[in-house]
Design an enzyme around this catalytic site. Sequence first.
Site: not given
Ligand code: NAD
Ligand code: DAU
Length: 339
Positions: A181-182, A152, A12, A89, A156, A154, A128-130, A277
Site C-alpha cells: 500500500n502506497n 481489481y 505513483i 486502482t 491485475k 483479479a 500489487t501485493d493484492e 470480500g
Molecule cells: P492512480 O489511480 O492514482 O493512477 C492511475 C493512472 O492511470 C491515472 O493517471 C489514470 O488516468 C491512468 N489510466 C487509467 N486507465 C488508463 C488507460 N486505460 N490508459 C492510460 N492511462 C490510464 O493509481 P496509482 O495508485 O498511482 O497506481 C499506479 C499503479 O500502481 C497501478 O498499476 C496500481 O495497480 C499499482 N499499485 C498501486 C498501489 C497503491 O497503493 N496505490 C500499490 C501497489 C501497486
Molecule cells: O495493497 C496495494 C493496494 O493498495 C493497491 O494495489 C491498490 O491500488 C490500492 O487502492 C490499495 O488497496 P486497498 O484496498 O488496500 O486501499 P484503500 O486505501 O482502498 O483501503 C485501505 C484499507 O482501508 C482497506 O483495508 C480498506 C480500508 N478503508 C478504506 C476506505 C477508502 C476504510 O476502512 N474506509 C475507507 O473509507
Amino acid sequence: MRLLVCGGAGFIGSNFVRLRLRECGDEVVVLDKLTYAGRKENFHDFGEDPGFRFVHGAIEDPQAVASALDGGPGAGSPIEAIVNFAAETHVDRSIAEPDAFVRTHAQGTYVLLEAARERELRYLQVSTDEVYGSIEDGSFTEDSPLCPSSPYSATKTGADLLVQSYFHTYGLPAVICRGSNNYGAYQYPEKLIPLMILNAMHGDPLPVYGDGMQVRNWIHATDFGRAIGHVLEHGVHGEVYNAGGPDECANIEVVKRIIELTGAEESLIEHVTDRPGHDRRYSLSSQKVRALGWEPRVRFAEGLEQTVSWYRENEWWWKPIRSGDYRAYYERQYGRSLA
Ligand code: NAD
Ligand code: DAU
C-alpha cells in the site's frame, strides 16, 4: 534512460516521473487517458522540463501507444523501455463497476506488450501485493500462490500472467514489480489515508470499514518509485520483485494517528459496513529486491506526518477534486454527502 511511462499522470506514476527526471536525468514520455484519477496538475513542477512530453491517450488504443512511442511533434530520441502504471486502482470501484478494470488491465496490457515486442523494448509492469490475496501470519514472497480477491486484484493478476507469458513465449525482456500500500503526496482522496486526512480537516465523519483491524503494509510512494527504477535497471528479465514498506499498521491505528496529526475529534470515527470480500492483511517480503540494493528510506510515522502536512499546504491540488465529481462518488459509496 528514455522511458514511456503509462499512467504517469496518476499518484505513483507522477511521483516516479518526478524522481526519474530529477535524480536520474531520464527523458520521459507520459501516456495517460486522464481518467478521474489522472491529472495534469500532477505535472505542475516538471511539465515544462525539456526532457518531458505528455501524450493524451489510452493504453488499449494501439494508435495512441504508437504515437507515444514513435514521436510526433516534440519527439526526442527513441524510447528504450515501457513502464506501465496505467490502471484502474480503487478496490471499491472495482466492486461497483468492474468493466473498466477488465478493459485497461487485460486489453491495455496486451496492447503495450505487443508494442514492446514489435520494437524490442524492455517492459516493466507495475503490480500489487493484492495478487497474493490475504495472509494471516508471515509475509508473501514472489513464489507465493496467486489468490486475488476482488475484480481489481483479479484483473491485475491476469495482466501479470500475460506479461510473464510474453517473456516465456517471445523472450520479451520484461519484469514485474509488486508494491504494497502506497501513501504520500498527490494521492486521490478515495484512498484511505488522503480520505481520512481531508475528512478530518473538514470535520466530516471518518468511515472505518468493519472493525478497522485490517492490516496494511505501508510504503511511501517515493520508496516504491525508487524500487521500480531499481528493478528496471538491475532486475533479471522474467522475474518478479516484491517491494513492501518497512511498517505494517491496522486501519484503525492509521485513522487515530491522522486524528492526532490534524487535531480532529476522535468522535468523528464511524464504523461502517465492511467492504465485500475485504482482505484482512497484506504483508510483503522484499528480500529479493533488497538483494539488488534497494531499501525503503521512509518510516511510516515520519511519512504520514509529511503527508498530512502536504495536504494541509496544497489545498490548490485537492480543492477542485473535493468540490467536483468526487462528491457524487462519495455519496454513492458512503450514502452521505461531504460537508
Ligand atoms: P492512480 O489511480 O492514482 O493512477 C492511475 C493512472 O492511470 C491515472 O493517471 C489514470 O488516468 C491512468 N489510466 C487509467 N486507465 C488508463 C488507460 N486505460 N490508459 C492510460 N492511462 C490510464 O493509481 P496509482 O495508485 O498511482 O497506481 C499506479 C499503479 O500502481 C497501478 O498499476 C496500481 O495497480 C499499482 N499499485 C498501486 C498501489 C497503491 O497503493 N496505490 C500499490 C501497489 C501497486
Ligand atoms: O495493497 C496495494 C493496494 O493498495 C493497491 O494495489 C491498490 O491500488 C490500492 O487502492 C490499495 O488497496 P486497498 O484496498 O488496500 O486501499 P484503500 O486505501 O482502498 O483501503 C485501505 C484499507 O482501508 C482497506 O483495508 C480498506 C480500508 N478503508 C478504506 C476506505 C477508502 C476504510 O476502512 N474506509 C475507507 O473509507
